[in-house]
Enzyme design. Structure first.
Site, PDB file in Angstrom:
ATOM      1  CB  SER A  48      -0.877  -0.001   1.254  1.00  0.00           C
ATOM      2  OG  SER A  48      -1.505   1.245   1.464  1.00  0.00           O
ATOM      3  CE1 TYR A  94      -3.993  -1.849   5.239  1.00  0.00           C
ATOM      4  CE2 TYR A  94      -2.969   0.272   4.792  1.00  0.00           C
ATOM      5  CZ  TYR A  94      -3.535  -0.909   4.345  1.00  0.00           C
ATOM      6  OH  TYR A  94      -3.624  -1.145   2.996  1.00  0.00           O
TER       7      TYR A  94
END
Length: 296
Positions: A137, A150
């Site tokens: 990501s 995350y």
């Protein structure tokens, strides 16, 4: 262009129930591969099943399911061309407010699960001189407020990918990282629901400190539903990484991801902090009552 040899090759895609995983499974099947699409539930299997897309029940945190997947691959006469480690969750909250079990769950899925699947399938990938494609990501390069868990899991996945690439290059296996920016997927809705649920359980003291921040985080996440790329667009980039003879080590998906990762390399930390704060500020709730009057 699909070749006849590609129809004799397998690709495993984890987290293929919805979103980028499902779109990637469809894209690769369209390019002639036989895709083993990892899903967690029978109803998801029914939804994803298609020509050259074979659903397999897989929870990457369960060793028995991983062993069954490895046995399925090992029992097939076709070579395993690629593993796409796509499964993931997003648990967002300030570092202080996120309970430790949620930290562990985030890393169990986004890091340790990928390592477990990779270890199980590496013998087949070494035999075929295939490749591992890890879905990271932009959060693997830049950690936004309330994204500590995350981003931490994605930063770790980036590091593991670098190490794995250097270990496997002499053995003929390529390792590629995909870094999507804002993509319209179900994980966004799930993350918003998780944030709202966690906010409801926070103490009054934590709500005083972080309540408005979490509202802004939710607003920013929801903006991806209208401004983010489609899962199909991201899937084409992933499929290119799977099929290109000499893939790059990293692919950034989306203009926002490309801009943010470049800025993270160029800007001093404090300047980047101010930029990120400005981007989040417009999602903060509007002041009400006395606060609004005072600011008028």
């Amino acid at each position: 262009m699909t070749t006849s040899s590609e129809t004799q090759k397998l690709v495993v895609v984890t987290g293929a129930s919805t979103g980028m995983g499902a779109a990637t499974a469809r894209e690769l099947a369209g390019r002639g591969f036989h895709v083993l699409a990892g899903v967690r539930r029978d109803k998801d299997a029914d939804a994803v099943r298609a020509e050259h897309v074979e659903p397999v029940l897989l929870d990457i945190t369960e060793p028995e399911r991983i062993a069954a997947l490895a046995a399925r691959v090992g029992g097939d006469h076709r070579a395993l061309h690629a593993l796409v480690n796509n499964a993931g969750i997003s648990v967002n909250a300030p570092v202080e407010a996120l309970p430790l079990p949620e930290w562990r769950r985030q890393f169990e899925v986004n890091l340790f699960g990928h390592i477990a699947v990779t270890q199980a399938l590496l013998p087949a990938l070494l035999d075929s001189r295939g490749r591992v494609v890890n879905i990271s990501s932009v959060g693997g390069k830049v950690a936004l407020p309330a994204y500590g868990a995350y981003a931490g899991s994605k930063f770790a996945l980036e590091a593991v990918s670098d190490s794995l690439r250097r270990e496997l290059a002499p053995l003929g296996v390529k390792v590629v990282v995909i870094e999507p920016g804002g993509v319209r997927t179900e994980i966004t809705g799930n993350a918003v629901a998780a944030v709202e649920e966690l906010a409801g359980r926070m103490s009054a003291e934590l709500n005083e400190r972080y309540g408005k921040l979490l509202q802004a985080v939710v607003g920013q996440a929801r903006s991806f539903d209208t401004g983010g790329l489609s899962a199909d667009t991201a899937a084409k980039v992933i499929a290119d990484a799977v099929t290109h003879r000499k893939p790059r080590t990293r692919y950034t998906v989306g203009r926002d991801g490309a801009v943010l990762t470049r800025l993270a390399r160029l800007l001093p930390d404090r300047a980047l902090d101010r930029l990120l704060a400005a981007g989040l500020r417009r999602h903060y709730p509007a002041p009400t009552g006395a606060a609004a009057s005072a600011s008028a």
